[in-house]
Scaffold this motif. Structure first.
Motif, mmCIF file in Angstrom:
data_model
loop_
_atom_site.group_PDB
_atom_site.id
_atom_site.type_symbol
_atom_site.label_atom_id
_atom_site.label_comp_id
_atom_site.label_asym_id
_atom_site.label_seq_id
_atom_site.Cartn_x
_atom_site.Cartn_y
_atom_site.Cartn_z
ATOM 1 N N ASN A 150 9.494 4.462 1.481
ATOM 2 C CA ASN A 150 9.837 3.040 1.538
ATOM 3 C C ASN A 150 9.036 2.265 0.504
ATOM 4 O O ASN A 150 8.022 2.739 -0.008
ATOM 5 C CB ASN A 150 9.650 2.460 2.942
ATOM 6 N N LEU A 151 9.515 1.074 0.193
ATOM 7 C CA LEU A 151 8.872 0.178 -0.763
ATOM 8 C C LEU A 151 8.485 -1.099 -0.045
ATOM 9 O O LEU A 151 9.230 -1.602 0.805
ATOM 10 C CB LEU A 151 9.826 -0.151 -1.921
ATOM 11 N N GLU A 152 7.315 -1.630 -0.404
ATOM 12 C CA GLU A 152 6.816 -2.877 0.172
ATOM 13 C C GLU A 152 6.223 -3.722 -0.948
ATOM 14 O O GLU A 152 5.805 -3.183 -1.965
ATOM 15 C CB GLU A 152 5.724 -2.587 1.198
ATOM 16 N N PHE A 153 6.155 -5.039 -0.727
ATOM 17 C CA PHE A 153 5.584 -5.925 -1.736
ATOM 18 C C PHE A 153 4.742 -7.005 -1.077
ATOM 19 O O PHE A 153 4.926 -7.312 0.102
ATOM 20 C CB PHE A 153 6.684 -6.551 -2.602
ATOM 21 N N THR A 154 3.805 -7.574 -1.848
ATOM 22 C CA THR A 154 2.962 -8.663 -1.358
ATOM 23 C C THR A 154 2.347 -9.404 -2.530
ATOM 24 O O THR A 154 2.268 -8.864 -3.635
ATOM 25 C CB THR A 154 1.844 -8.147 -0.431
ATOM 26 N N ASP A 155 1.913 -10.624 -2.269
ATOM 27 C CA ASP A 155 1.088 -11.323 -3.257
ATOM 28 C C ASP A 155 -0.328 -11.510 -2.722
ATOM 29 O O ASP A 155 -1.138 -12.194 -3.318
ATOM 30 C CB ASP A 155 1.713 -12.658 -3.687
ATOM 31 N N ASP A 156 -0.627 -10.867 -1.584
ATOM 32 C CA ASP A 156 -1.973 -10.881 -1.007
ATOM 33 C C ASP A 156 -2.394 -9.446 -0.704
ATOM 34 O O ASP A 156 -2.205 -8.951 0.407
ATOM 35 C CB ASP A 156 -2.005 -11.724 0.268
ATOM 36 N N PRO A 157 -2.992 -8.753 -1.686
ATOM 37 C CA PRO A 157 -3.328 -7.342 -1.484
ATOM 38 C C PRO A 157 -4.684 -7.112 -0.825
ATOM 39 O O PRO A 157 -5.359 -6.127 -1.100
ATOM 40 C CB PRO A 157 -3.336 -6.809 -2.920
ATOM 41 N N TYR A 196 0.236 -5.383 6.500
ATOM 42 C CA TYR A 196 1.622 -5.755 6.756
ATOM 43 C C TYR A 196 2.234 -6.393 5.514
ATOM 44 O O TYR A 196 2.313 -7.603 5.389
ATOM 45 C CB TYR A 196 1.718 -6.694 7.953
ATOM 46 N N TRP A 197 2.674 -5.565 4.590
ATOM 47 C CA TRP A 197 3.370 -6.036 3.406
ATOM 48 C C TRP A 197 4.847 -6.213 3.768
ATOM 49 O O TRP A 197 5.344 -5.655 4.752
ATOM 50 C CB TRP A 197 3.233 -5.022 2.278
ATOM 51 N N GLU A 198 5.567 -7.002 2.971
ATOM 52 C CA GLU A 198 6.996 -7.209 3.190
ATOM 53 C C GLU A 198 7.764 -5.964 2.755
ATOM 54 O O GLU A 198 7.502 -5.411 1.691
ATOM 55 C CB GLU A 198 7.497 -8.411 2.377
#
Length: 140
Positions: free
Chosen positions: A34-41, A47-49
């Motif tokens: 799966n792939l997830e993204f965030t601007d707060d690492p 809990y990334w999107e």
């Protein structure tokens, strides 16, 4: 500062060819990707999107790379993480996870906040510099 999270965090970023080989390794082992993204690492931000649904029945790394490229088109200014899960034991266990995209600008890093507590105790908290900006405006 360079954010380091995941399996290959202390190596230079993987090329798309290297990512494809890792994805194929995951698929060959029967792991869902799966792939997830965030601007707060932040390290405690687990809990990334999610980008779409986990890819359970995919047979070729090209399908995952297509989804990664679509995710980069929309969220290329954020961190994108690829994770692989093994569900062969009846529950999902993370087998592999690494960053596949970073913001193009400088990664601002974290500051260490010191707090005096009762009885000469000292507590420390890491705070991302980027969190001072509203979500969606942190990079770019």
């Amino acid at each position: 500062m360079r954010i380091t999270q995941g399996t290959f965090s202390f190596l230079p970023d993987l090329t798309d060819e290297q990512i494809t080989k890792q994805v194929q390794y995951c698929i060959d082992n029967g792991w869902a990707v799966n792939l997830e993204f965030t601007d707060d690492p932040h390290p405690r931000n687990t809990y990334w999107e999610m980008w779409g649904h986990p890819m359970f029945d995919i047979e070729d790394a090209a399908g995952v790379m297509m989804e990664l490229n679509e995710c980069r088109k929309v969220y290329g200014d954020r961190y994108i993480r690829l994770s692989a899960f093994d569900a062969s034991h009846g529950w999902e266990s993370v087998k592999l996870s690494f960053i596949v995209n970073r913001p193009s600008e400088e990664e601002p890093g974290f500051r260490l906040d010191r707090q005096e507590a009762a009885g000469r105790n000292i507590r420390y908290t890491t705070s991302p510099y980027v969190a001072a900006k509203p979500e969606g405006q942190r990079y770019g």
